[in-house]
Design a protein around this motif. Structure first.
Motif, PDB file in Angstrom:
ATOM      1  N   SER A  76       0.822  -1.216   0.000  1.00 43.75           N
ATOM      2  CA  SER A  76       0.000   0.000   0.000  1.00 43.75           C
ATOM      3  C   SER A  76       0.852   1.260   0.000  1.00 43.75           C
ATOM      4  CB  SER A  76      -0.920   0.026   1.229  1.00 43.75           C
ATOM      5  OG  SER A  76      -1.711  -1.131   1.257  1.00 43.75           O
ATOM      6  N   ALA A  77       1.860   1.294   0.864  1.00 36.77           N
ATOM      7  CA  ALA A  77       2.707   2.486   0.960  1.00 36.77           C
ATOM      8  C   ALA A  77       3.394   2.748  -0.371  1.00 36.77           C
ATOM      9  CB  ALA A  77       3.732   2.318   2.070  1.00 36.77           C
ATOM     10  N   ALA A  78       3.970   1.693  -0.968  1.00 33.97           N
ATOM     11  CA  ALA A  78       4.691   1.875  -2.227  1.00 33.97           C
ATOM     12  C   ALA A  78       3.733   2.279  -3.342  1.00 33.97           C
ATOM     13  CB  ALA A  78       5.429   0.585  -2.594  1.00 33.97           C
ATOM     14  N   PHE A  79       2.532   1.709  -3.334  1.00 35.05           N
ATOM     15  CA  PHE A  79       1.554   2.031  -4.379  1.00 35.05           C
ATOM     16  C   PHE A  79       1.130   3.498  -4.283  1.00 35.05           C
ATOM     17  CE2 PHE A  79      -2.573   2.387  -6.347  1.00 35.05           C
ATOM     18  CZ  PHE A  79      -2.482   1.575  -7.466  1.00 35.05           C
ATOM     19  N   LEU A  80       0.871   3.958  -3.071  1.00 37.63           N
ATOM     20  CA  LEU A  80       0.420   5.349  -2.900  1.00 37.63           C
ATOM     21  C   LEU A  80       1.538   6.338  -3.217  1.00 37.63           C
ATOM     22  CD1 LEU A  80      -1.819   4.872   0.255  1.00 37.63           C
ATOM     23  CD2 LEU A  80      -2.526   5.161  -2.130  1.00 37.63           C
ATOM     24  N   ILE A  81       2.747   6.019  -2.782  1.00 37.36           N
ATOM     25  CA  ILE A  81       3.888   6.892  -3.094  1.00 37.36           C
ATOM     26  C   ILE A  81       4.099   6.933  -4.611  1.00 37.36           C
ATOM     27  CG2 ILE A  81       6.413   7.072  -2.930  1.00 37.36           C
ATOM     28  CD1 ILE A  81       6.123   6.111  -0.005  1.00 37.36           C
ATOM     29  N   GLY A  82       4.006   5.772  -5.257  1.00 29.35           N
ATOM     30  CA  GLY A  82       4.166   5.707  -6.708  1.00 29.35           C
ATOM     31  C   GLY A  82       3.085   6.494  -7.436  1.00 29.35           C
ATOM     32  N   THR A  83       1.859   6.445  -6.906  1.00 26.73           N
ATOM     33  CA  THR A  83       0.749   7.149  -7.552  1.00 26.73           C
ATOM     34  C   THR A  83       0.858   8.664  -7.373  1.00 26.73           C
ATOM     35  OG1 THR A  83      -0.744   5.283  -7.250  1.00 26.73           O
ATOM     36  CG2 THR A  83      -1.763   7.450  -7.541  1.00 26.73           C
ATOM     37  N   PHE A  84       1.113   9.095  -6.140  1.00 24.17           N
ATOM     38  CA  PHE A  84       1.006  10.528  -5.860  1.00 24.17           C
ATOM     39  C   PHE A  84       2.333  11.283  -5.896  1.00 24.17           C
ATOM     40  CE2 PHE A  84      -2.862   8.817  -3.796  1.00 24.17           C
ATOM     41  CZ  PHE A  84      -3.770   9.477  -4.609  1.00 24.17           C
ATOM     42  N   LEU A  85       3.418  10.617  -5.581  1.00 20.19           N
ATOM     43  CA  LEU A  85       4.687  11.363  -5.478  1.00 20.19           C
ATOM     44  C   LEU A  85       5.695  11.035  -6.578  1.00 20.19           C
ATOM     45  CD1 LEU A  85       5.235  11.287  -1.625  1.00 20.19           C
ATOM     46  CD2 LEU A  85       4.528  13.237  -3.015  1.00 20.19           C
ATOM     47  N   LEU A  86       5.600   9.834  -7.156  1.00 22.63           N
ATOM     48  CA  LEU A  86       6.621   9.463  -8.138  1.00 22.63           C
ATOM     49  C   LEU A  86       5.998   9.119  -9.491  1.00 22.63           C
ATOM     50  CD1 LEU A  86       8.978   7.349  -5.824  1.00 22.63           C
ATOM     51  CD2 LEU A  86       9.389   9.639  -6.718  1.00 22.63           C
ATOM     52  N   SER A  87       5.002   9.883  -9.871  1.00 22.73           N
ATOM     53  CA  SER A  87       4.306   9.638 -11.131  1.00 22.73           C
ATOM     54  C   SER A  87       5.228   9.847 -12.336  1.00 22.73           C
ATOM     55  CB  SER A  87       3.107  10.590 -11.215  1.00 22.73           C
ATOM     56  OG  SER A  87       2.875  10.948 -12.541  1.00 22.73           O
ATOM     57  N   PRO A  88       5.021   9.068 -13.408  1.00 25.36           N
ATOM     58  CA  PRO A  88       5.830   9.259 -14.621  1.00 25.36           C
ATOM     59  C   PRO A  88       5.736  10.692 -15.164  1.00 25.36           C
ATOM     60  CG  PRO A  88       4.636   7.188 -14.743  1.00 25.36           C
ATOM     61  CD  PRO A  88       4.141   7.892 -13.514  1.00 25.36           C
ATOM     62  N   ASP A  89       4.636  11.387 -14.861  1.00 26.50           N
ATOM     63  CA  ASP A  89       4.474  12.735 -15.394  1.00 26.50           C
ATOM     64  C   ASP A  89       5.372  13.766 -14.699  1.00 26.50           C
ATOM     65  OD1 ASP A  89       2.808  11.820 -17.303  1.00 26.50           O
ATOM     66  OD2 ASP A  89       0.953  12.414 -16.309  1.00 26.50           O
ATOM     67  N   LEU A  90       6.231  13.327 -13.801  1.00 27.93           N
ATOM     68  CA  LEU A  90       7.257  14.234 -13.254  1.00 27.93           C
ATOM     69  C   LEU A  90       8.208  14.689 -14.362  1.00 27.93           C
ATOM     70  CD1 LEU A  90       8.089  12.589  -9.824  1.00 27.93           C
ATOM     71  CD2 LEU A  90       7.239  14.905 -10.171  1.00 27.93           C
ATOM     72  N   ASP A  91       8.120  14.009 -15.530  1.00 24.24           N
ATOM     73  CA  ASP A  91       8.935  14.470 -16.662  1.00 24.24           C
ATOM     74  C   ASP A  91       8.443  15.820 -17.183  1.00 24.24           C
ATOM     75  OD1 ASP A  91       6.639  13.761 -18.009  1.00 24.24           O
ATOM     76  OD2 ASP A  91       7.491  12.015 -19.003  1.00 24.24           O
ATOM     77  N   LEU A  92       7.302  16.292 -16.643  1.00 25.93           N
ATOM     78  CA  LEU A  92       6.778  17.616 -17.009  1.00 25.93           C
ATOM     79  C   LEU A  92       7.109  18.660 -15.952  1.00 25.93           C
ATOM     80  CD1 LEU A  92       3.212  16.605 -18.277  1.00 25.93           C
ATOM     81  CD2 LEU A  92       5.078  17.514 -19.657  1.00 25.93           C
ATOM     82  N   ALA A  93       8.019  18.310 -15.039  1.00 29.33           N
ATOM     83  CA  ALA A  93       8.238  19.152 -13.855  1.00 29.33           C
ATOM     84  C   ALA A  93       8.872  20.507 -14.155  1.00 29.33           C
ATOM     85  CB  ALA A  93       9.073  18.404 -12.815  1.00 29.33           C
TER      86      ALA A  93
END
Ligand SMILES: [Zn+2]
Length: 170
Positions: free
Chosen positions: A42-59
């Motif tokens: 759960s922790a890894a899934f939520l972190i992956g969804t909200f904090l480490l999304s692939p769309d960080l390439d738009l940062a």
């Protein structure tokens, strides 16, 4: 291309369905689930969804996944500079690893800086029990793959991208 909100809905919907199925399997004794598995996943899934999304390439611009970092959002700007949108950042295996690697690099730099100020500082060795490993890997990668599937990006994307880049530079 789905917006950040649609991505979040897809991920949270899938997570809820999985959690319900897991709860059912555990309660009925069909497949007992260890609390470490549930928590790590759960922790890894939520972190992956909200904090480490692939769309960080738009940062370099304004993007949801960067905004969630609050004041620390700026740390992803160099990542957005290096990775073109939906390029390698959106590949199935390397993409998720680029974000973890980038974060690890920043932490190592920060630690190095702190150590020049306080030379007696010792690197804290994470004593991670291996029973956390697979649930965490599964939770993180699933959160990333759901995003890629919603983007319509197939598992062959990374190779195609790498090959394309090489043939262009030739
Ligand atoms: Zn995307």
């Amino acid at each position: 291309m789905p917006s950040g909100r649609v991505h979040n809905l897809i991920n949270i919907g899938t997570y809820s369905a999985l959690a319900a199925a897991a709860l059912y399997a555990d309660r009925t004794g069909l497949w007992p689930i260890a609390w470490t598995d549930a928590l790590g996943f759960s922790a890894a899934f939520l972190i992956g969804t909200f904090l480490l999304s692939p769309d960080l390439d738009l940062a370099t611009g304004r993007v949801d996944s960067k905004r969630r970092w609050g004041l620390l959002g700026f740390i992803w700007v160099p990542y957005g500079r290096v990775f073109s949108h939906r390029g390698l950042s959106h590949s199935w295996v390397l993409g998720p690893l680029t974000r973890l690697g980038y974060l690890a690099l920043l932490l190592a730099l920060l630690f190095g800086l702190a150590q020049t100020a306080w030379p007696e500082l010792r690197r804290p060795l994470p004593a991670l029990d291996e029973r956390w490993l697979w649930p965490v890997v599964a939770g993180y990668f699933l959160s990333q793959w759901l995003h890629l599937m919603a983007d319509g990006v197939g598992p062959g994307h990374g190779w195609r991208h790498l090959r394309g880049r090489r043939s262009r530079s030739r």
